[in-house]
Design a protein around this motif. Structure first.
Motif, PDB file in Angstrom:
ATOM      1  N   LYS A 134     -10.811  30.671 -91.356  1.00  0.00           N
ATOM      2  CA  LYS A 134     -10.858  30.125 -90.006  1.00  0.00           C
ATOM      3  C   LYS A 134     -10.072  31.051 -89.085  1.00  0.00           C
ATOM      4  CE  LYS A 134     -10.199  25.815 -87.500  1.00  0.00           C
ATOM      5  NZ  LYS A 134      -9.873  24.398 -87.633  1.00  0.00           N
ATOM      6  N   THR A 135     -10.621  31.296 -87.891  1.00  0.00           N
ATOM      7  CA  THR A 135      -9.995  32.180 -86.918  1.00  0.00           C
ATOM      8  C   THR A 135      -9.352  31.366 -85.807  1.00  0.00           C
ATOM      9  OG1 THR A 135     -11.624  33.898 -87.397  1.00  0.00           O
ATOM     10  CG2 THR A 135     -10.418  34.098 -85.322  1.00  0.00           C
ATOM     11  N   TYR A 136      -8.132  31.746 -85.460  1.00  0.00           N
ATOM     12  CA  TYR A 136      -7.366  31.097 -84.395  1.00  0.00           C
ATOM     13  C   TYR A 136      -7.022  32.166 -83.355  1.00  0.00           C
ATOM     14  CZ  TYR A 136      -6.600  27.523 -87.986  1.00  0.00           C
ATOM     15  OH  TYR A 136      -6.767  26.575 -88.967  1.00  0.00           O
ATOM     16  N   ILE A 137      -7.453  31.963 -82.129  1.00  0.00           N
ATOM     17  CA  ILE A 137      -7.173  32.899 -81.046  1.00  0.00           C
ATOM     18  C   ILE A 137      -6.123  32.260 -80.128  1.00  0.00           C
ATOM     19  CG2 ILE A 137      -8.169  34.269 -79.171  1.00  0.00           C
ATOM     20  CD1 ILE A 137      -9.466  34.839 -81.923  1.00  0.00           C
ATOM     21  N   ASN A 138      -5.092  33.025 -79.774  1.00  0.00           N
ATOM     22  CA  ASN A 138      -4.009  32.559 -78.900  1.00  0.00           C
ATOM     23  C   ASN A 138      -3.379  31.247 -79.380  1.00  0.00           C
ATOM     24  OD1 ASN A 138      -4.647  34.767 -77.270  1.00  0.00           O
ATOM     25  ND2 ASN A 138      -5.927  33.561 -75.896  1.00  0.00           N
ATOM     26  N   PRO A 139      -3.078  31.127 -80.687  1.00  0.00           N
ATOM     27  CA  PRO A 139      -2.495  29.866 -81.157  1.00  0.00           C
ATOM     28  C   PRO A 139      -1.084  29.677 -80.613  1.00  0.00           C
ATOM     29  CG  PRO A 139      -2.344  31.518 -82.881  1.00  0.00           C
ATOM     30  CD  PRO A 139      -3.150  32.127 -81.748  1.00  0.00           C
ATOM     31  N   GLU A 140      -0.758  28.434 -80.322  1.00  0.00           N
ATOM     32  CA  GLU A 140       0.591  28.090 -79.877  1.00  0.00           C
ATOM     33  C   GLU A 140       0.980  26.755 -80.471  1.00  0.00           C
ATOM     34  OE1 GLU A 140       0.977  27.170 -75.680  1.00  0.00           O
ATOM     35  OE2 GLU A 140      -1.168  26.728 -75.567  1.00  0.00           O
ATOM     36  N   MET A 141       2.236  26.636 -80.827  1.00  0.00           N
ATOM     37  CA  MET A 141       2.776  25.401 -81.378  1.00  0.00           C
ATOM     38  C   MET A 141       3.016  24.438 -80.217  1.00  0.00           C
ATOM     39  SD  MET A 141       3.648  25.247 -84.724  1.00  0.00           S
ATOM     40  CE  MET A 141       4.202  26.911 -84.931  1.00  0.00           C
ATOM     41  N   ILE A 142       2.457  23.222 -80.300  1.00  0.00           N
ATOM     42  CA  ILE A 142       2.699  22.253 -79.230  1.00  0.00           C
ATOM     43  C   ILE A 142       3.505  21.055 -79.713  1.00  0.00           C
ATOM     44  CG2 ILE A 142       0.739  22.978 -77.815  1.00  0.00           C
ATOM     45  CD1 ILE A 142      -0.845  20.604 -78.927  1.00  0.00           C
ATOM     46  N   TRP A 143       3.690  20.935 -81.030  1.00  0.00           N
ATOM     47  CA  TRP A 143       4.520  19.860 -81.578  1.00  0.00           C
ATOM     48  C   TRP A 143       4.921  20.234 -83.005  1.00  0.00           C
ATOM     49  CZ3 TRP A 143       3.596  16.789 -85.915  1.00  0.00           C
ATOM     50  CH2 TRP A 143       4.495  15.733 -86.108  1.00  0.00           C
ATOM     51  N   THR A 144       6.142  19.902 -83.363  1.00  0.00           N
ATOM     52  CA  THR A 144       6.612  20.089 -84.735  1.00  0.00           C
ATOM     53  C   THR A 144       7.314  18.817 -85.187  1.00  0.00           C
ATOM     54  OG1 THR A 144       8.706  21.048 -83.967  1.00  0.00           O
ATOM     55  CG2 THR A 144       6.921  22.591 -84.487  1.00  0.00           C
ATOM     56  N   SER A 145       7.138  18.467 -86.435  1.00  0.00           N
ATOM     57  CA  SER A 145       7.795  17.283 -86.987  1.00  0.00           C
ATOM     58  C   SER A 145       9.278  17.560 -87.196  1.00  0.00           C
ATOM     59  CB  SER A 145       7.152  16.889 -88.319  1.00  0.00           C
ATOM     60  OG  SER A 145       7.476  17.846 -89.315  1.00  0.00           O
ATOM     61  N   PRO A 146      10.087  16.526 -87.183  1.00  0.00           N
ATOM     62  CA  PRO A 146      11.505  16.734 -87.492  1.00  0.00           C
ATOM     63  C   PRO A 146      11.730  16.995 -88.988  1.00  0.00           C
ATOM     64  CG  PRO A 146      11.095  14.419 -86.974  1.00  0.00           C
ATOM     65  CD  PRO A 146       9.805  15.162 -86.736  1.00  0.00           C
ATOM     66  N   GLU A 147      10.816  16.547 -89.838  1.00  0.00           N
ATOM     67  CA  GLU A 147      10.953  16.756 -91.280  1.00  0.00           C
ATOM     68  C   GLU A 147      10.701  18.221 -91.612  1.00  0.00           C
ATOM     69  OE1 GLU A 147       9.540  13.048 -89.953  1.00  0.00           O
ATOM     70  OE2 GLU A 147       8.136  14.657 -90.370  1.00  0.00           O
ATOM     71  N   MET A 148      11.491  18.726 -92.549  1.00  0.00           N
ATOM     72  CA  MET A 148      11.400  20.125 -92.947  1.00  0.00           C
ATOM     73  C   MET A 148      11.005  20.216 -94.428  1.00  0.00           C
ATOM     74  SD  MET A 148      12.265  21.522 -90.067  1.00  0.00           S
ATOM     75  CE  MET A 148      12.713  23.238 -90.325  1.00  0.00           C
ATOM     76  N   ILE A 149      10.376  21.339 -94.795  1.00  0.00           N
ATOM     77  CA  ILE A 149      10.038  21.625 -96.189  1.00  0.00           C
ATOM     78  C   ILE A 149      10.399  23.073 -96.496  1.00  0.00           C
ATOM     79  CG2 ILE A 149       8.183  19.904 -96.367  1.00  0.00           C
ATOM     80  CD1 ILE A 149       6.155  22.193 -95.941  1.00  0.00           C
ATOM     81  N   MET A 150      10.571  23.363 -97.776  1.00  0.00           N
ATOM     82  CA  MET A 150      10.785  24.743 -98.222  1.00  0.00           C
ATOM     83  C   MET A 150       9.478  25.227 -98.832  1.00  0.00           C
ATOM     84  SD  MET A 150      13.918  25.659 -97.584  1.00  0.00           S
ATOM     85  CE  MET A 150      14.379  26.984 -98.673  1.00  0.00           C
ATOM     86  N   HIS A 151       9.118  26.464 -98.524  1.00  0.00           N
ATOM     87  CA  HIS A 151       7.895  27.024 -99.092  1.00  0.00           C
ATOM     88  C   HIS A 151       8.088  28.514 -99.309  1.00  0.00           C
ATOM     89  CE1 HIS A 151       3.671  27.861 -99.805  1.00  0.00           C
ATOM     90  NE2 HIS A 151       3.530  26.570 -99.950  1.00  0.00           N
ATOM     91  N   GLN A 152       7.536  29.013-100.412  1.00  0.00           N
ATOM     92  CA  GLN A 152       7.648  30.438-100.701  1.00  0.00           C
ATOM     93  C   GLN A 152       6.674  31.211 -99.811  1.00  0.00           C
ATOM     94  OE1 GLN A 152       6.950  32.477-104.737  1.00  0.00           O
ATOM     95  NE2 GLN A 152       9.074  31.750-104.692  1.00  0.00           N
TER      96      GLN A 152
END
Length: 163
Positions: A68-86
Motif C-alpha cells: 500500500k502506498t501512502y503519499i504525504n502521510p501525517e500523524m493526526i492522533w496517537t494513543s497514550p498506550e505504548m508498545i515495544m517493537h523490534q
C-alpha cells in the motif's frame, strides 16, 4: 519497475526532511512501483522515497496483505498506550533493536491519485507508520535509542559492513 540503489547509513540524506508531493502523475506512480520492488528485494516491510535518495513524502508498506502506498502521510492522533517493537531499516541492514512506539495511531494521507484518506492502525502497522513518518521527517530510527544502544548498533553495523 526498477530496483533502485538504497541510501545506506550514515548517508546525510537520511537526516533530511522530505518535501510534500504536489504532483500526482505517472512519475509518482513509477516511483511508488520502484519503491515496492526495491523494498521486496531488500527485503523489507516498509520503505520511503528518501531510502532511495528521493526527498519526497512517499511511503510503501507491505505487511503481507498487499503493498500500500501512502503519499504525504501525517500523524493526526496517537494513543497514550505504548508498545515495544523490534525495528530496523533497509538503509542499515542486519541490525535491529526494540523501540517504544504508540500502540495505536491515526494518519491522514493521500493515495497515488491524490485522494485524501484517514487510517487508524494498531500493532505492527502502527509501528510502521510511526517509523516511516519519522524517516520522512529526517529522523532515522536509531535516534529513538539511548546513546549507548545507538553506539552499539552503529558499531555492529560497521562490523557487518566490513564483511
Amino acid at each position: 519497475m526498477t530496483i533502485r540503489p538504497l541510501v545506506r547509513y550514515p548517508d546525510p540524506r537520511l537526516a533530511l526532511p522530505a518535501a510534500d508531493v504536489s504532483v500526482f502523475d505517472d512519475a509518482l506512480r513509477i516511483l511508488a512501483e520502484d519503491l515496492r520492488d526495491t523494498m521486496h528485494a531488500a527485503p523489507g516491510i516498509g520503505i520511503t522515497a528518501p531510502h532511495v535518495g528521493v526527498l519526497l513524502r512517499v511511503v510503501v508498506l507491505d505487511l503481507g496483505d498487499d503493498a500500500k502506498t501512502y503519499i504525504n502521510p501525517e500523524m493526526i492522533w496517537t494513543s497514550p498506550e505504548m508498545i515495544m517493537h523490534q525495528e530496523g531499516s533497509v538503509s542499515m541492514p542486519g541490525v535491529n533493536d526494540d523501540i517504544q512506539r504508540h500502540a495505536r495511531v491515526r494518519i491522514r494521507y493521500r493515495d497515488i491519485d491524490g485522494t485524501t484518506h484517514e487510517e487508524e492502525s494498531d500493532g505492527l502497522r502502527a509501528v510502521c507508520h510511526q517509523h516511516e513518518i519519522d524517516q520522512l521527517n529526517g529522523m532515522f530510527w536509531i535516534q529513538r535509542l539511548s546513546r549507548i544502544k545507538r553506539e552499539r548498533i552503529i558499531k555492529r553495523f560497521e562490523k557487518l559492513s566490513r564483511r
